[in-house]
Scaffold this active site. Sequence first.
Site, PDB file in Angstrom:
ATOM      1  N   TYR A 104       5.348  -2.644  -7.403  1.00  0.00           N
ATOM      2  CA  TYR A 104       6.189  -1.760  -6.581  1.00  0.00           C
ATOM      3  C   TYR A 104       6.037  -0.320  -7.053  1.00  0.00           C
ATOM      4  O   TYR A 104       5.889   0.608  -6.264  1.00  0.00           O
ATOM      5  CB  TYR A 104       7.665  -2.165  -6.687  1.00  0.00           C
ATOM      6  CG  TYR A 104       8.035  -3.421  -5.917  1.00  0.00           C
ATOM      7  CD1 TYR A 104       7.957  -3.460  -4.524  1.00  0.00           C
ATOM      8  CD2 TYR A 104       8.495  -4.553  -6.583  1.00  0.00           C
ATOM      9  CE1 TYR A 104       8.320  -4.604  -3.822  1.00  0.00           C
ATOM     10  CE2 TYR A 104       8.859  -5.692  -5.879  1.00  0.00           C
ATOM     11  CZ  TYR A 104       8.769  -5.715  -4.500  1.00  0.00           C
ATOM     12  OH  TYR A 104       9.125  -6.849  -3.807  1.00  0.00           O
TER      13      TYR A 104
ATOM     14  N   ASP B 142      14.385 -13.982   3.867  1.00  0.00           N
ATOM     15  CA  ASP B 142      13.072 -13.873   4.495  1.00  0.00           C
ATOM     16  C   ASP B 142      13.290 -13.467   5.952  1.00  0.00           C
ATOM     17  O   ASP B 142      14.072 -14.105   6.669  1.00  0.00           O
ATOM     18  CB  ASP B 142      12.367 -15.235   4.418  1.00  0.00           C
ATOM     19  CG  ASP B 142      10.912 -15.166   4.866  1.00  0.00           C
ATOM     20  OD1 ASP B 142      10.633 -14.524   5.902  1.00  0.00           O
ATOM     21  OD2 ASP B 142      10.056 -15.739   4.173  1.00  0.00           O
ATOM     22  N   MET B 143      12.609 -12.425   6.406  1.00  0.00           N
ATOM     23  CA  MET B 143      12.851 -11.925   7.761  1.00  0.00           C
ATOM     24  C   MET B 143      12.586 -12.982   8.813  1.00  0.00           C
ATOM     25  O   MET B 143      13.103 -12.927   9.910  1.00  0.00           O
ATOM     26  CB  MET B 143      11.986 -10.684   8.032  1.00  0.00           C
ATOM     27  CG  MET B 143      10.503 -10.986   8.168  1.00  0.00           C
ATOM     28  SD  MET B 143       9.525  -9.505   8.408  1.00  0.00           S
ATOM     29  CE  MET B 143       9.228  -9.012   6.708  1.00  0.00           C
TER      30      MET B 143
ATOM     31  N   PHE C 268       2.781   1.329  -5.843  1.00  0.00           N
ATOM     32  CA  PHE C 268       2.678   1.606  -4.409  1.00  0.00           C
ATOM     33  C   PHE C 268       3.708   2.639  -3.953  1.00  0.00           C
ATOM     34  O   PHE C 268       3.458   3.403  -3.030  1.00  0.00           O
ATOM     35  CB  PHE C 268       2.806   0.315  -3.595  1.00  0.00           C
ATOM     36  CG  PHE C 268       1.588  -0.557  -3.717  1.00  0.00           C
ATOM     37  CD1 PHE C 268       0.326  -0.035  -3.441  1.00  0.00           C
ATOM     38  CD2 PHE C 268       1.679  -1.882  -4.105  1.00  0.00           C
ATOM     39  CE1 PHE C 268      -0.808  -0.823  -3.561  1.00  0.00           C
ATOM     40  CE2 PHE C 268       0.549  -2.677  -4.218  1.00  0.00           C
ATOM     41  CZ  PHE C 268      -0.694  -2.150  -3.948  1.00  0.00           C
TER      42      PHE C 268
ATOM     43  N   LYS D 196       1.501   8.030   2.219  1.00  0.00           N
ATOM     44  CA  LYS D 196       1.867   6.896   3.071  1.00  0.00           C
ATOM     45  C   LYS D 196       3.301   7.051   3.570  1.00  0.00           C
ATOM     46  O   LYS D 196       3.568   6.949   4.775  1.00  0.00           O
ATOM     47  CB  LYS D 196       1.715   5.581   2.303  1.00  0.00           C
ATOM     48  CG  LYS D 196       2.093   4.370   3.135  1.00  0.00           C
ATOM     49  CD  LYS D 196       1.810   3.053   2.432  1.00  0.00           C
ATOM     50  CE  LYS D 196       2.899   2.710   1.439  1.00  0.00           C
ATOM     51  NZ  LYS D 196       2.759   1.370   0.885  1.00  0.00           N
ATOM     52  N   TYR D 197       4.226   7.333   2.658  1.00  0.00           N
ATOM     53  CA  TYR D 197       5.634   7.392   3.074  1.00  0.00           C
ATOM     54  C   TYR D 197       5.914   8.597   3.948  1.00  0.00           C
ATOM     55  O   TYR D 197       6.787   8.555   4.811  1.00  0.00           O
ATOM     56  CB  TYR D 197       6.559   7.293   1.862  1.00  0.00           C
ATOM     57  CG  TYR D 197       6.472   5.912   1.260  1.00  0.00           C
ATOM     58  CD1 TYR D 197       6.868   4.806   2.008  1.00  0.00           C
ATOM     59  CD2 TYR D 197       5.947   5.694  -0.010  1.00  0.00           C
ATOM     60  CE1 TYR D 197       6.754   3.526   1.498  1.00  0.00           C
ATOM     61  CE2 TYR D 197       5.824   4.419  -0.525  1.00  0.00           C
ATOM     62  CZ  TYR D 197       6.226   3.336   0.233  1.00  0.00           C
ATOM     63  OH  TYR D 197       6.112   2.064  -0.259  1.00  0.00           O
TER      64      TYR D 197
ATOM     65  N   GLU E 122      -2.237  -9.703   5.161  1.00  0.00           N
ATOM     66  CA  GLU E 122      -1.052 -10.129   4.390  1.00  0.00           C
ATOM     67  C   GLU E 122       0.006 -10.701   5.335  1.00  0.00           C
ATOM     68  O   GLU E 122       1.176 -10.774   4.989  1.00  0.00           O
ATOM     69  CB  GLU E 122      -0.546  -8.976   3.520  1.00  0.00           C
ATOM     70  CG  GLU E 122      -1.583  -8.615   2.438  1.00  0.00           C
ATOM     71  CD  GLU E 122      -1.118  -7.538   1.458  1.00  0.00           C
ATOM     72  OE1 GLU E 122       0.038  -7.135   1.524  1.00  0.00           O
ATOM     73  OE2 GLU E 122      -1.961  -7.106   0.633  1.00  0.00           O
TER      74      GLU E 122
ATOM     75  N   GLU F 160       6.253  -2.415   6.224  1.00  0.00           N
ATOM     76  CA  GLU F 160       4.953  -2.069   5.602  1.00  0.00           C
ATOM     77  C   GLU F 160       4.382  -3.350   5.018  1.00  0.00           C
ATOM     78  O   GLU F 160       4.469  -3.602   3.830  1.00  0.00           O
ATOM     79  CB  GLU F 160       5.097  -0.960   4.559  1.00  0.00           C
ATOM     80  CG  GLU F 160       6.173  -1.166   3.524  1.00  0.00           C
ATOM     81  CD  GLU F 160       5.974  -0.223   2.322  1.00  0.00           C
ATOM     82  OE1 GLU F 160       4.859   0.273   2.107  1.00  0.00           O
ATOM     83  OE2 GLU F 160       6.952  -0.006   1.591  1.00  0.00           O
TER      84      GLU F 160
ATOM     85  N   GLU G 222      15.012  -8.082   2.575  1.00  0.00           N
ATOM     86  CA  GLU G 222      13.998  -8.296   1.530  1.00  0.00           C
ATOM     87  C   GLU G 222      14.136  -9.708   0.985  1.00  0.00           C
ATOM     88  O   GLU G 222      15.231 -10.162   0.684  1.00  0.00           O
ATOM     89  CB  GLU G 222      14.185  -7.240   0.414  1.00  0.00           C
ATOM     90  CG  GLU G 222      13.294  -7.448  -0.803  1.00  0.00           C
ATOM     91  CD  GLU G 222      11.800  -7.541  -0.482  1.00  0.00           C
ATOM     92  OE1 GLU G 222      11.306  -6.728   0.330  1.00  0.00           O
ATOM     93  OE2 GLU G 222      11.136  -8.451  -1.025  1.00  0.00           O
TER      94      GLU G 222
END
Lengths: 754, 754
Positions: free
Chosen positions: B345, B539-540, B348, B354-355, B564, B555, B511
Amino acid sequence: MPLGQRPGDKSESRYCGVETEFHDDMPHLLTESLSGGFDFIVAPLIDPSYRPSCMTNGGSGSSVLPVAASDLILSPSQWSSHVVGKISSWIDLDSDDEKVRLDSEITLKQEIAWASHLSLQACILPPPRRASCGNYAKCVNQILQSTNNMQLWLRVPLQKSEPMDDGSANANSDFSGGSMFDSWEWWNSFRLLCEHHSQLCVVLDILSSLPSNNSVGRWFGEPVRAAVIYTNSFLTNARGYPCLSKRHQKLITEFFNHSVQIVISGSLLHDISGESIKALPANDDDSHLEVIPPRHALRPYLDYVAYLYQRMDPLPEQERFELGYRDFLQSPLQPLMDNLEAQTYETFEKDIVKYSQYQRAVCKALIDRVPDENASTKITVLMVVGAGRGPLVRASLQETGHISKTAFDSVYHVVRLVILPSLEFSEYTTRFGMHCVLHSISFYYNSNYILVSFIVKHARKLALLKTALYLIIDLCRPAKLNASTSFCNCYAVFCFAAEETARKLKVYAVEKNPNAVITLHSLVKLEGWEDIVTIISSDMRCWNAPEKADILVSELLGSFGDNELSPECLDGAQRFLKADGISIPSSYTSFIQPVTATKLYNDVKSHKDLAHFETAYVVKLHRVARLAPCQPVFTFTHPEYSKKSNERYKKLCFEIPSDSGSAVVHGFAGYFDATLYKDVHLGIEPSTATPNMFSWFPIFFPLRTPLFVATGSPLEVHFWRCSSTSKVWYEWCVTSPTTSPVHNSNGRSYWVGL
Amino acid sequence: MPLGQRPGDKSESRYCGVETEFHDDMPHLLTESLSGGFDFIVAPLIDPSYRPSCMTNGGSGSSVLPVAASDLILSPSQWSSHVVGKISSWIDLDSDDEKVRLDSEITLKQEIAWASHLSLQACILPPPRRASCGNYAKCVNQILQSTNNMQLWLRVPLQKSEPMDDGSANANSDFSGGSMFDSWEWWNSFRLLCEHHSQLCVVLDILSSLPSNNSVGRWFGEPVRAAVIYTNSFLTNARGYPCLSKRHQKLITEFFNHSVQIVISGSLLHDISGESIKALPANDDDSHLEVIPPRHALRPYLDYVAYLYQRMDPLPEQERFELGYRDFLQSPLQPLMDNLEAQTYETFEKDIVKYSQYQRAVCKALIDRVPDENASTKITVLMVVGAGRGPLVRASLQETGHISKTAFDSVYHVVRLVILPSLEFSEYTTRFGMHCVLHSISFYYNSNYILVSFIVKHARKLALLKTALYLIIDLCRPAKLNASTSFCNCYAVFCFAAEETARKLKVYAVEKNPNAVITLHSLVKLEGWEDIVTIISSDMRCWNAPEKADILVSELLGSFGDNELSPECLDGAQRFLKADGISIPSSYTSFIQPVTATKLYNDVKSHKDLAHFETAYVVKLHRVARLAPCQPVFTFTHPEYSKKSNERYKKLCFEIPSDSGSAVVHGFAGYFDATLYKDVHLGIEPSTATPNMFSWFPIFFPLRTPLFVATGSPLEVHFWRCSSTSKVWYEWCVTSPTTSPVHNSNGRSYWVGL
């Protein structure tokens, strides 16, 4: 019901199938076909109008597959023995229409799953619809990875457009494959994508016109399981019956010899007058079926195929004996490092033809070396190096008239008799046995002639042998020879020496295997050869001979000539050969040719390691396509005084005949030919092979990756014979059309110990 | 003595060698070269007049090899650090003259054995003398199998005849390779025969004319260790000094970037007036050598090469950081099956670029969705699915002006500043740091521009930022910008939103990793977002959302986009997206291109199993030749209501530019490009890659067998995305120019768990 009884033939090609349309009364279909003389049916399992994407919208609203019959309708053994599943032919997994593609993928999976559930032995996949069939192959490959024992047979038309064609040949083609269509390339691409999976096989659709023989020949290296012959490919004979063209007949015979099953497809097209062929009644009452089975509509075609089967020559005795060795990979012997077992000696000593050739060679050498006038005075020193249990000692002594004291009848003479047409051998041997004291007899035949080798006791004199021979021919003639085969067409070959040379001989028998030496001693004692033969228990490479030899006789050759290290052994032994001495053999040459051999490739691959792909195997080649004539590789001559190394390098360039089309090379078949003495040779190179000799199968050098050779591309191959202080090995590679790795570098995988 | 100091560059290309003739006074030769500024010599080890077959007849009668120096003359470390052995260039292992061939084989073995004894790091093999070099390769391959760590560098001219050539280009060629000569094909054939042995490398001879750029590009995927530049390839500048053509300069710079060492060869051809170049004295007295080392005759060429090295831009910070990852194969993450570690984490989250792109996307989506007049009343529900430790939550909230209570200075703004020429970064940061409170800064540069990303605290207002920016530019200008770089050439990019959108937001942070959820809770508490942000530990794919979302931010992309399993996750999450809701990203596409990558191929091969050849790897591609432009593979859009499966199939056809020549494909480099929202994209596909973003390296799909593609042959590739109930995987294969197996059938080797 098998097509017929052929002695020795236990292969699947005895069974014949019939292709049927979709029928929801499967038991009826099956009963009708079996009672009509067929052994199995090729039948669709699912209604061909089924489309998965229409299921939810369909009238029935049911999600049950529209299968031909539930699994309970036939017994498990009926399903597995008599039904080959036919996957819906409408599927097109490479369609640009995504709906068709997805429907096809789903249907394929469902049908295979259903066939698996029924424990069918095989399913036939419809032919690819286009040259680019990547998605079809990928889906089949996925199925192959996860399926049980069921085979998948890809259906492919036996078709290739010929560059020189007059245009009419491929007129009946359904395939719009461009100007140069070759169905083998489709198969090849498909099976490469599926990594030569062993359960992926081929069914060939035989059309009314056939491609060139060279092109068809490629298929004999492929896993062809069945050939479908359509009724419209049959011609009509004078009596109105169906028959096939000569080329078709020959092809079907080849299929029989390669365990390919025939399937008949189509409708009755030959109305045979004089016979009442009943049209199949629309019989609603199944119970009557077994009472009076109607004659099957396709029976005339089956009968013709059965006729082709039945008229084949019986399998020769030697072929029958070797059936179990066909395409079975064996590691070559290591005779220098390992001592052979008695069983091995036993087998090889039975090869009468081989020893008769040696006998001839020794005879000629003796006559050349000792003039008649010196015959009674001059003693020739003959050394048999690698004497084993004594067959070469015996062959050498017989040549010189050194008849053993034990008995007159210990002299075996070999006679070969060539008779042109076939005859019943059991009958033959019985008759012959009544008239002559027969020691042993063996047979070899091909489509042109029959060769009989036998050993006659009490027949020392040529005259007597001739009498015996004439007698045989006389006996044979009434048996099955037809009128046109006159006596003068029968050609007799005498393989033994007509005269005894009567030269005086002193023999040394050198043998390193102490077990064989024991047998040698018994033999010499038994035969009373003590004064003539001296037995030396030693390796020829280190023996200190008390005198020098006139003639050195050895049988150290392997399937690839030098591969059992004959050069190294004889280099060691020639120290005790006189400067003008003779070596028998005097030279030998190895040969190779490129082959397609899917079965062998898969067997090598199954070991899942590099070493097996870098090993040469002795193998009785059968399901093999020989792609180009043999070419010589390495030659060794003996004696060799040039101090030349026994390392060799040879670059070869093969041209595959252009009418073959493209081909895949799985490796190289290897052979040898040896000159024993002057015109006396011995070998297994196909074009010059010594007939009826069984001591050597060919050798096979695999390639790690199957090599695709496009039409007209030259195939450049390199072979090396390398040696170190402890071993000898081969390396090989291909540099054209593509480059392979050098196989077996430094003999890492395969070598012969010194 | 290295060519110079280049920050971050620790590669071997800092060292420069010199090629020498055979000299039996090796210490003299070495001292002269080292004191002349060279780091190593490329020197023959054996008298070039030596021929093994003449040894016994020779005058001396000695069987001692005529070596350049005994092993005792130099210390072991001198031998190994400063001498590259040069195998006799007369050898010709494929000569038709057997005596020459055998002499060559013996000499090669003897010289390699001697070099091995000296523990040299490398020997240079002379160029093949003909296209067919099977025996040369076979002998080298034998040596490679049994040698220790020594590398063998095959010398090959950098040469290819161009079809459109005017004829003059290859005039200085020594090679009579027919009309279409391409030295890469020689190398390729040689190394295929040697099975890509990792110790077999290349030395390129750089001639005065160079082949096309595409053709030269192929070599950057090969193990090129050194490049020999001949003095006659140098031009002469106005002052009489040696220099190279622009194309040569560019090539040498590329070599430096790829750790290729330069070797200078030839004699002095540039008489530099005004400087006294002393000719080398024939000095018999070695003791004087170290006292007054004469200037090396080739020093002007070395100086020029050093100049080229020294003028190179320093390695950007990010490149330095990623040096250790170059061509290093990593297994892709399995974020669904495994929980990421804090370290991952951490890494990244540092990807500011990216953000900032996400921030822009959220900003645009909010403005589109909520008109200004409703800004204060309408509450937008935004769900971050796969929230991790919160970076997307932060990015979303900053966009809406939800400044955390903790402090003004917790707002990070990203500014990118593009300055054209190079400048010294350490100096830059120091200066900048004195004038502004700098939170973090990172640099990216290529040959055209420098990109500086930094985060400024206390700079919430644009005006303030602008001031800061002008200040930086002002500060930079005097540093190293030359006069021509005026202020207006400096182009500033502001990546943050200029306005705050001031839309009201309700955020759910979903998350599945319970460890990350702990961090999320702390963050929310720390930032005072309790009223706005709801944290969901789930878990979504199975969360039951209490309300539906306007915007779904995620993301979940891997290097290959969907690898992924973003599609599967978002399909699960779109249950709780409003019918007109927005997904950020809204779509993404994967891309592939064929590459030559010898290093990667060898790394995959070293595992000696099938599975590693059927696995995709995340890898920072460096020693890679990109053979054709990227093509799109699979596209996914979100939300997706069509019930379309996430399985995909794509057939691609690549055309390798015809001026490249033939090529070998070791596999496919994979990338992605994502549309976050409308024109805001994010990606690593080379032609459109988001600069200065480091979260993703490319992906690499290997091929089990290197694929040779002849000039002009199309390359047909198939990719599948497959799924089952428990996993998703790719399969891939090639069907043109030759057919490969389908790789990774049923995901047997590589898959991503659901």
